[in-house]
Design a protein around this motif. Structure first.
Motif, PDB file in Angstrom:
ATOM      1  N   ASP A   1      10.882  11.529  -0.204  1.00  0.00           N
ATOM      2  CA  ASP A   1      10.784  12.827   0.450  1.00  0.00           C
ATOM      3  C   ASP A   1      10.274  13.874  -0.530  1.00  0.00           C
ATOM      4  OD1 ASP A   1      11.147  14.928   2.286  1.00  0.00           O
ATOM      5  OD2 ASP A   1      13.144  15.342   1.485  1.00  0.00           O
ATOM      6  N   GLY A   2       9.304  14.672  -0.086  1.00  0.00           N
ATOM      7  CA  GLY A   2       8.857  15.818  -0.870  1.00  0.00           C
ATOM      8  C   GLY A   2       9.626  17.050  -0.443  1.00  0.00           C
ATOM      9  N   ASP A   3       9.529  18.108  -1.226  1.00  0.00           N
ATOM     10  CA  ASP A   3      10.228  19.343  -0.890  1.00  0.00           C
ATOM     11  C   ASP A   3       9.538  20.039   0.270  1.00  0.00           C
ATOM     12  OD1 ASP A   3      12.055  18.993  -2.916  1.00  0.00           O
ATOM     13  OD2 ASP A   3      10.847  20.070  -4.386  1.00  0.00           O
ATOM     14  N   ALA A   4      10.341  20.487   1.220  1.00  0.00           N
ATOM     15  CA  ALA A   4       9.786  21.262   2.336  1.00  0.00           C
ATOM     16  C   ALA A   4       9.400  22.642   1.827  1.00  0.00           C
ATOM     17  CB  ALA A   4      10.811  21.387   3.450  1.00  0.00           C
TER      18      ALA A   4
ATOM     19  N   VAL B   1       0.863  -1.177   0.000  1.00  0.00           N
ATOM     20  CA  VAL B   1       0.000   0.000   0.000  1.00  0.00           C
ATOM     21  C   VAL B   1       0.905   1.233   0.000  1.00  0.00           C
ATOM     22  CG1 VAL B   1      -0.204   0.015   2.539  1.00  0.00           C
ATOM     23  CG2 VAL B   1      -1.892   1.226   1.146  1.00  0.00           C
ATOM     24  N   VAL B   2       0.551   2.201  -0.819  1.00  0.00           N
ATOM     25  CA  VAL B   2       1.328   3.434  -0.929  1.00  0.00           C
ATOM     26  C   VAL B   2       0.478   4.584  -0.411  1.00  0.00           C
ATOM     27  CG1 VAL B   2       2.540   5.010  -2.483  1.00  0.00           C
ATOM     28  CG2 VAL B   2       2.565   2.548  -2.943  1.00  0.00           C
ATOM     29  N   THR B   3       1.011   5.322   0.525  1.00  0.00           N
ATOM     30  CA  THR B   3       0.266   6.448   1.108  1.00  0.00           C
ATOM     31  C   THR B   3       1.129   7.696   1.105  1.00  0.00           C
ATOM     32  OG1 THR B   3       0.976   5.804   3.343  1.00  0.00           O
ATOM     33  CG2 THR B   3      -1.171   5.014   2.599  1.00  0.00           C
ATOM     34  N   LYS B   4       0.437   8.817   1.109  1.00  0.00           N
ATOM     35  CA  LYS B   4       1.109  10.117   1.197  1.00  0.00           C
ATOM     36  C   LYS B   4       0.847  10.712   2.574  1.00  0.00           C
ATOM     37  CE  LYS B   4       0.724  11.116  -3.734  1.00  0.00           C
ATOM     38  NZ  LYS B   4       2.161  11.011  -4.012  1.00  0.00           N
ATOM     39  N   GLY B   5       1.835  11.382   3.106  1.00  0.00           N
ATOM     40  CA  GLY B   5       1.697  12.027   4.410  1.00  0.00           C
ATOM     41  C   GLY B   5       2.072  13.493   4.330  1.00  0.00           C
ATOM     42  N   VAL B   6       1.407  14.300   5.146  1.00  0.00           N
ATOM     43  CA  VAL B   6       1.680  15.740   5.200  1.00  0.00           C
ATOM     44  C   VAL B   6       1.909  16.133   6.654  1.00  0.00           C
ATOM     45  CG1 VAL B   6       0.827  18.060   4.712  1.00  0.00           C
ATOM     46  CG2 VAL B   6       0.244  16.179   3.178  1.00  0.00           C
ATOM     47  N   GLY B   7       2.975  16.873   6.883  1.00  0.00           N
ATOM     48  CA  GLY B   7       3.257  17.388   8.215  1.00  0.00           C
ATOM     49  C   GLY B   7       3.374  18.897   8.178  1.00  0.00           C
ATOM     50  N   LYS B   8       2.692  19.573   9.099  1.00  0.00           N
ATOM     51  CA  LYS B   8       2.734  21.037   9.169  1.00  0.00           C
ATOM     52  C   LYS B   8       3.048  21.463  10.593  1.00  0.00           C
ATOM     53  CE  LYS B   8      -0.747  21.884   5.557  1.00  0.00           C
ATOM     54  NZ  LYS B   8      -2.019  22.594   5.244  1.00  0.00           N
ATOM     55  N   VAL B   9       3.984  22.382  10.731  1.00  0.00           N
ATOM     56  CA  VAL B   9       4.288  22.961  12.038  1.00  0.00           C
ATOM     57  C   VAL B   9       4.418  24.473  11.880  1.00  0.00           C
ATOM     58  CG1 VAL B   9       5.473  20.894  12.868  1.00  0.00           C
ATOM     59  CG2 VAL B   9       6.787  22.709  11.750  1.00  0.00           C
ATOM     60  N   GLU B  10       4.159  25.188  12.950  1.00  0.00           N
ATOM     61  CA  GLU B  10       4.281  26.648  12.947  1.00  0.00           C
ATOM     62  C   GLU B  10       5.333  27.075  13.964  1.00  0.00           C
ATOM     63  OE1 GLU B  10       0.540  28.544  13.620  1.00  0.00           O
ATOM     64  OE2 GLU B  10      -0.101  28.320  11.538  1.00  0.00           O
TER      65      GLU B  10
ATOM     66  N   VAL C   1       5.956  19.659   5.149  1.00  0.00           N
ATOM     67  CA  VAL C   1       6.736  18.567   4.555  1.00  0.00           C
ATOM     68  C   VAL C   1       5.766  17.506   4.049  1.00  0.00           C
ATOM     69  CG1 VAL C   1       8.320  16.662   5.022  1.00  0.00           C
ATOM     70  CG2 VAL C   1       8.813  18.938   5.921  1.00  0.00           C
ATOM     71  N   ARG C   2       6.034  16.993   2.851  1.00  0.00           N
ATOM     72  CA  ARG C   2       5.223  15.921   2.267  1.00  0.00           C
ATOM     73  C   ARG C   2       6.113  14.713   1.988  1.00  0.00           C
ATOM     74  NH1 ARG C   2       3.292  20.719   0.197  1.00  0.00           N
ATOM     75  NH2 ARG C   2       1.030  21.027   0.391  1.00  0.00           N
ATOM     76  N   CYS C   3       5.542  13.540   2.144  1.00  0.00           N
ATOM     77  CA  CYS C   3       6.289  12.323   1.842  1.00  0.00           C
ATOM     78  C   CYS C   3       5.357  11.285   1.236  1.00  0.00           C
ATOM     79  CB  CYS C   3       6.960  11.763   3.100  1.00  0.00           C
ATOM     80  SG  CYS C   3       5.816  11.059   4.316  1.00  0.00           S
ATOM     81  N   THR C   4       5.953  10.301   0.560  1.00  0.00           N
ATOM     82  CA  THR C   4       5.214   9.166   0.018  1.00  0.00           C
ATOM     83  C   THR C   4       5.860   7.900   0.551  1.00  0.00           C
ATOM     84  OG1 THR C   4       4.669  10.384  -1.998  1.00  0.00           O
ATOM     85  CG2 THR C   4       4.469   7.986  -2.072  1.00  0.00           C
ATOM     86  N   ALA C   5       5.061   7.055   1.182  1.00  0.00           N
ATOM     87  CA  ALA C   5       5.583   5.836   1.824  1.00  0.00           C
ATOM     88  C   ALA C   5       4.946   4.594   1.221  1.00  0.00           C
ATOM     89  CB  ALA C   5       5.307   5.882   3.336  1.00  0.00           C
ATOM     90  N   THR C   6       5.753   3.567   1.090  1.00  0.00           N
ATOM     91  CA  THR C   6       5.288   2.267   0.589  1.00  0.00           C
ATOM     92  C   THR C   6       5.451   1.230   1.695  1.00  0.00           C
ATOM     93  OG1 THR C   6       5.963   2.825  -1.662  1.00  0.00           O
ATOM     94  CG2 THR C   6       5.550   0.498  -1.193  1.00  0.00           C
ATOM     95  N   TRP C   7       4.341   0.590   2.051  1.00  0.00           N
ATOM     96  CA  TRP C   7       4.319  -0.394   3.140  1.00  0.00           C
ATOM     97  C   TRP C   7       3.879  -1.746   2.604  1.00  0.00           C
ATOM     98  CZ3 TRP C   7       5.175   2.440   7.776  1.00  0.00           C
ATOM     99  CH2 TRP C   7       4.930   3.818   7.666  1.00  0.00           C
TER     100      TRP C   7
END
Length: 207
Positions: free
Chosen positions: A155-158, A4-13, A197-203
């Protein structure tokens, strides 16, 4: 093996700890020499402020040109544009007051920044991976399977930006701006910087 391939998004301030200001001065004279002399006098006080601690001139550009009325020269103009970085935000009010007092042709900023975004990027990376894992676990559960180990992570571009990151402080063509009242109405509190930050993970999926 199923995957399964999923995308993740992380946001911090984080609160900005650095600001950038752009300012330009322009003067006129009957000759180029007179225009430059007038410009030198105009920016003399500004240069003293810019030489202080916690302030760095990132760019200083001088432009001198003749004015033409058809084929006839009609005086000259001189202009100097600055890009100024303020690392000590306690000096921002003082700097802007000095710049406005010098009556620039235009003044823009502050553009809010982070002096070092590495901690914020790492925090956003952790959130992005956790988000990708949560999504993968959801898909695994929907299929009646278990989430296996991570196979690949891309890894996606920050991305970094500030809410209301650019505020116009002044834009006028001459005349006294009334430093006291004008500065009192400006909101110079450091803005929040958002790091994404965005990433794509394969599990793998386990039965």
């Amino acid at each position: 093996m199923a995957e399964v391939v999923t995308k993740g998004v992380g946001k911090v301030e984080r609160t900005a700890d650095r600001a950038e200001v752009q300012v330009g001065f322009e003067t006129a004279g009957s000759t180029r020499g007179e225009a430059v002399d007038a410009l030198t006098a105009r920016v003399a006080g500004v240069e003293a402020v810019l030489a202080g601690p916690g302030v760095e001139v990132r760019s200083r550009q001088l432009h001198v040109h003749d004015n033409w009325d058809g084929k006839r020269r009609s005086g000259s103009r001189a202009a100097q544009n600055y890009v100024v970085r303020v690392d000590d935000l306690t000096r921002l009010d003082e700097l802007l007051a000095a710049l406005v007092t010098a009556e620039p042709g235009w003044l823009g900023g502050p553009n809010w920044q982070l002096a070092d975004d590495s901690e914020a990027v790492r925090a956003a990376q952790r959130e992005a991976v956790a988000d990708a894992r949560r999504r993968a676990e959801g898909y695994a559960g929907a299929l009646g399977a278990r989430l296996g180990p991570l196979h690949r992570l891309a890894d996606g571009d920050a991305e970094t930006w500030a809410a209301d990151s650019s505020r116009t402080m002044a834009a006028y063509g001459g005349g006294s701006p009334g430093v006291g009242p004008e500065m009192g109405r400006l909101n110079l509190e450091a803005q929040q910087i958002t790091v994404v930050v965005r990433c794509t993970a394969t599990w793998s999926l386990l039965d």
